[in-house]
Design a protein around this motif. Structure first.
Motif, PDB file in Angstrom:
ATOM      1  N   ARG A 256       3.118   1.445   2.237  1.00 37.59           N
ATOM      2  CA  ARG A 256       2.001   1.845   2.895  1.00 37.59           C
ATOM      3  C   ARG A 256       1.356   3.202   2.409  1.00 37.59           C
ATOM      4  O   ARG A 256       0.416   3.483   2.075  1.00 37.59           O
ATOM      5  N   GLY A 257       2.363   4.073   2.130  1.00 34.15           N
ATOM      6  CA  GLY A 257       2.082   5.373   1.382  1.00 34.15           C
ATOM      7  C   GLY A 257       1.545   5.271   0.193  1.00 34.15           C
ATOM      8  O   GLY A 257       0.675   6.189  -0.257  1.00 34.15           O
ATOM      9  N   LEU A 258       1.816   4.277  -0.645  1.00 34.76           N
ATOM     10  CA  LEU A 258       1.370   4.011  -1.897  1.00 34.76           C
ATOM     11  C   LEU A 258      -0.144   3.213  -1.685  1.00 34.76           C
ATOM     12  O   LEU A 258      -0.440   2.719  -2.748  1.00 34.76           O
ATOM     13  N   GLY A 259      -0.403   2.979  -0.516  1.00 34.09           N
ATOM     14  CA  GLY A 259      -1.945   2.533  -0.463  1.00 34.09           C
ATOM     15  C   GLY A 259      -1.904   0.982  -0.448  1.00 34.09           C
ATOM     16  O   GLY A 259      -2.909   0.275  -0.608  1.00 34.09           O
TER      17      GLY A 259
ATOM     18  N   PRO B 286      -2.122  -2.729   1.498  1.00 38.41           N
ATOM     19  CA  PRO B 286      -2.538  -3.010   2.824  1.00 38.41           C
ATOM     20  C   PRO B 286      -1.447  -4.109   3.282  1.00 38.41           C
ATOM     21  O   PRO B 286      -1.590  -5.227   2.858  1.00 38.41           O
TER      22      PRO B 286
END
Lengths: 348, 545
Positions: free
Chosen positions: A243-246, A248
């Protein structure tokens, strides 16, 4: 187009105006090598049988220049079976790789978390209620998707946790298996018998119609699976990091589950449930190639195809009685699964 | 005299020996602490002393007998072990957990005797857990949970008590509380205690004797005064330390020296990096943050501190969009973090979560390259710019030599550096770190925080980190945000905010504040916990009726 040698061994970076990619050459070469072995194995498989056909005749028959008898044996009987084994093995392996990556657990595959059982239940119901073989693929397909949807919904609790998915899946799988057993005792033996043979999993009697279905499915699903490798690789870092790496997360997971289900549903609808290919092959690929990389899906698919074709050759020719291929894969796969469990235990 | 000793033991896992030729006699009735850098074999040694591991050579001797020849139950009657981070069985109550400590004294099919009930009561009293005895263990805070486990080990009523890192994960007040409990058990009941601690100062405060382990061998063995000295600390951890005397207790306190000249704190940017506006967040319906508002200046290092379960990680996770607020808003550089795609946010904001697990087979370079994922697309998978960012991150974090190593084979400190490099390769304006120093030994902690500060100073990135070590926060942060019970209670530069009054009120500790002679930074030397203690009567022999 600039072709810069990568500083890291085994990687090739290609940069053009339209795209930039970095390819793990080693994995790609491995995949090519396995495909070569597969081609040889396939040719050999076409020579084997109660009516042996020599290599040269196989070759000419494939080109449509053999004698009539050979052409019938090779093109109508043997090629579809070989192609089905290849396609089904490859798809099973891909679906296994997707599920294992999704839940970050190497002990998972669609046959273990109940998706195959669900498909089997529907298919057996279809057969014993006398609805005929014609629409069987759709029944199995519907079963796989309904089961997957049920597992997904039941394991949803503000997001899907992999562990809950596995446990719910095993539970649903057991229910479906119980349902299948109920159907087989409820209906007369002569109706149940063909359905039971089907549940053993076999590529016996595959025809060009099956090959066509497989071809269409592979044309759609293979690019999707290869495209999803990136997401799978990111998922390996864990939920929060992904999630931190974007990423979804829920959307990617849903897409992965749908793809994995579609892959395994297609194979079931054609050959019945074939165990352990989906579980074992991704391991083999990881052992050969290390962690997930872009070309990994190609390697996994090629290995799965080789494994199932080899198992089918053994099932058909090596033993005094021809067996369904599922018996062979289970005979190899079950001890392997135990070995995995044993090793996982030692690590803890 | 010593009832427990190891006779030149060597301990090995599959990968090779961890502890080599260690001969150690545990003095009876004293507190002995084993210290050493990460991976030096201290926990392994403790496990062997507790008979959980068979030595490859040599022997552990308990009361003159080889410990491996004694029956398990016999050992358990004489020696209790508190594991590092044990997981409680689901749904068990505190009382149920403590009662399990009586197993070695009970026999099959025999109902618990009055003696057992007394031992459980007493253990609960000693640890101050009577009021919580019916509470399920999974509902306790970190500090309470640790005390519950301690109570279980106490109910075992063994003369020897072995504790593996009993204070990790606890906030400072609970750490002090656990240490004080250990000291009371020793002073008033004469129990022999062996602990593994990773905080050198805690070891100095707690023990009569310190055994320093490095590379699996004993390098020093003596009183805290003998062991805590700059030369040895440099040898153990590879870090320059000053050793101060605590003015109130006279104990040595080690303060690692900064490795570089610290540039002054940059002035904050014109616009705050984060604006937290009346934020409400919770997990599964239970609110954790109620109406929190805070400002995080851009271009500076901000630390969020507070006791366990005060909501500091929750605040950070809400800032990184990992949690959906039920009310209020978090703005990053003026925009609501919930707006736009996750990928777009990941290009501006990098997050390092708490204790991430690296996947097997990943090389350091693979991990760092994963930081480029938000910048990549199907056609643009590996641009020259991606490669440059990865190189830059590897260099900054001093990982060039380790780039082809598997992440799982790295030490804790190196591994944490690899994760930071990944976040760095993201090339975001802000870097959020959730407890980046937990599990690291002192040298690795200093290393990491120096690195983080350097990244801020050289590249002007905004850094926000949750820290549970107050002293570290005071040294490395330009700003601190102090939280308590889901609310922000103070914010500003450490020297202004961290007053002894605040420490007393929020952290429930009595601390001595001074300044580091080298850097002029604030030094916090905790003295003791202010939490209500168990009544003194509990120390006396239990009344038998």
């Amino acid at each position: 187009m600039a072709l810069a040698p990568a500083r890291r061994r085994g990687h090739l970076t290609i940069r053009t105006r339209a795209f930039d990619v970095r390819i793990n050459v080693r994995v790609l070469l491995l995949a090519a090598g396995v495909t070569g072995v597969l081609a040889l194995l396939a040719t050999w498989a076409m020579t084997l049988g109660s009516y042996p056909v020599p290599y040269t005749d196989v070759f000419w028959s494939l080109l449509g220049r053999g004698n009539e008898e050979h052409e019938f044996i090779v093109r109508t009987l043997r090629v579809p079976r070989v192609l089905c084994a290849i396609g089904i093995g490859g798809m099973l392996a891909l679906s296994g790789a997707i599920f294992q990556g999704l839940v970050r657990n190497p002990l998972v595959s669609p046959d273990i978390i109940g998706i195959e059982s669900g498909a089997t239940l529907f298919a057996v119901f279809w057969l014993v209620t006398g609805r005929g073989w014609g629409l069987l693929p759709f029944a199995a397909f519907g079963g796989a998707f309904l089961t997957a949807a049920l597992i997904y919904v039941l394991s949803w609790k503000g997001g899907v946790s992999p562990n809950r998915l596995i446990l719910v899946g095993i539970g649903i799988g057991s229910c479906a298996a119980a349902g299948t057993t109920y159907l087989t005792v409820r209906y007369p033996v002569e109706i149940v018998r063909p359905a039971q043979v089907w549940t053993m999993g076999s590529v016996y009697g595959s025809d060009w119609g099956d090959v066509r279905v497989l071809g269409v499915a592979i044309a759609f699903l293979l690019p999707l699976a290869v495209g999803l490798t990136w997401s799978l690789r990111t998922l390996q870092l864990g939920e929060d990091v992904s999630r931190g790496l974007g990423m979804p997360l829920e959307r990617t997971r849903l897409l992965l589950i749908l793809t994995g289900c579609a892959l395994s549903a297609v194979t079931i609808s054609i050959a019945g449930p074939i165990g352990f290919v989906a579980l074992m092959t991704p391991h083999l690929a990881r052992m050969l190639a290390g962690p997930l990389s872009g070309s990994m899906m190609l390697l996994t698919g090629a290995l799965g195809a080789t494994f199932l074709l080899a198992a089918d050759v053994v099932a058909q020719h090596a033993l005094p009685v021809a067996l369904p291929v599922g018996v062979i894969t289970s005979a190899v796969g079950a001890p392997y699964f135990l070995l995995l469990l044993y090793r996982a235990n030692i690590r803890m | 005299m010593s009832r427990l000793r190891s006779d030149t033991i060597t301990l090995a896992y599959d990968a090779g020996p961890i502890v080599r030729d260690v001969a150690l006699a545990i003095p009876d009735g004293r507190i002995t602490t084993i210290i050493g850098p990460n991976g030096c074999g201290k926990s392994t040694l403790l496990r062997a002393l507790a008979r959980l591991m068979k030595p490859a050579s040599g022997a552990v001797i308990l009361d003159g007998q080889l410990i491996h020849q004694l029956p398990t139950r016999e050992v358990a009657k004489r020696l209790g072990l508190l594991h590092q981070q044990p997981t409680p069985p689901g749904g068990i109550t505190v009382e149920g957990l403590v009662a399990r400590g009586r197993y070695p004294h009970q026999s099959f099919l025999q109902p618990p005797s009055r003696r057992d009930a007394e031992a459980v009561d007493r253990a609960l009293e000693l640890t101050g857990m009577q009021a919580l005895r019916q509470r399920p263990v999974d509902q306790l805070s970190g500090g309470q949970r640790q005390r519950a486990w301690m109570a279980m080990a106490l109910a075992q009523e063994t003369a020897l008590l072995l504790l593996d890192e009993p204070t990790t994960f606890l906030d400072i007040a609970h750490q002090l509380e656990v240490i004080e409990l250990v000291q009371r058990l020793n002073a008033e009941e004469g129990r022999t205690i062996v602990m593994v601690l990773h905080d050198v100062n805690e070891a100095a405060r707690a023990s009569h004797r310190i055994v320093a382990l490095a590379g699996g061998r004993i390098v020093r063995d003596g009183t805290p005064e003998e062991v805590i000295e700059p030369g040895l600390l440099a040898e153990l951890y590879g870090v320059e330390c000053d050793v101060h005397r605590d003015p109130s207790s006279g104990l040595p306190v080690c303060v690692p020296r900064s490795r570089l000249d610290v540039p002054p704190a940059p002035s904050p940017g014109p616009q705050p990096a984060f604006v937290v506006d009346h934020l409400q967040v919770g997990y599964a319906g239970t609110p954790v943050l109620h109406d929190v508002s805070a400002l995080v200046p851009s271009g500076q290092v901000t630390a969020i501190v507070g006791p366990n379960a005060c909501g500091k990680s929750t605040l950070l996770r809400a800032c990184a969009r990992l949690l959906a607020p039920t009310g209020g808003v978090v703005r990053f550089a003026g925009d609501d973090v919930r707006r736009g795609s996750h990928k777009a946010l990941a290009r501006r904001l990098a997050l390092l979560t708490q204790g991430p697990q690296p996947p097997s087979g990943f090389l350091v370079e693979d991990l760092v390259a994963a930081g480029r994922i938000p910048h990549q697309s199907l056609l643009r998978q590996w641009r020259a710019h991606d490669e440059a960012a990865v190189e830059h991150a590897l260099q900054r974090c001093d990982l060039c030599d380790l780039r082809y190593r598997e992440v799982q084979t790295l030490s804790g400190g190196q591994r944490q550096r690899a994760w930071i490099a990944m976040a760095l390769a993201q090339q975001s304006e802000a870097l959020l770190l959730d407890e980046p120093t937990t599990f690291l030994d002192i040298a690795a902690q200093v290393d990491l925080l120096e690195l983080v500060r350097e990244l801020n100073r050289r590249e002007g990135r905004t850094v926000v980190m949750v820290l549970h070590d107050l002293a570290m926060a005071a040294r490395y942060a330009d700003q601190v945000i102090v939280m308590s019970h889901g609310a922000v209670v103070a914010a500003g530069p450490p020297a202004d905010v961290l007053t002894s009054d605040l420490l007393r009120e929020v952290f429930e500790i009595d601390a001595c504040l001074s300044t580091d002679p080298h850097t002029g930074a604030l030094l916090i030397l905790p003295n003791h916990a202010l939490t209500p203690q168990a009544p003194q009567a509990a120390m006396l022999e239990p009344v038998r009726s």
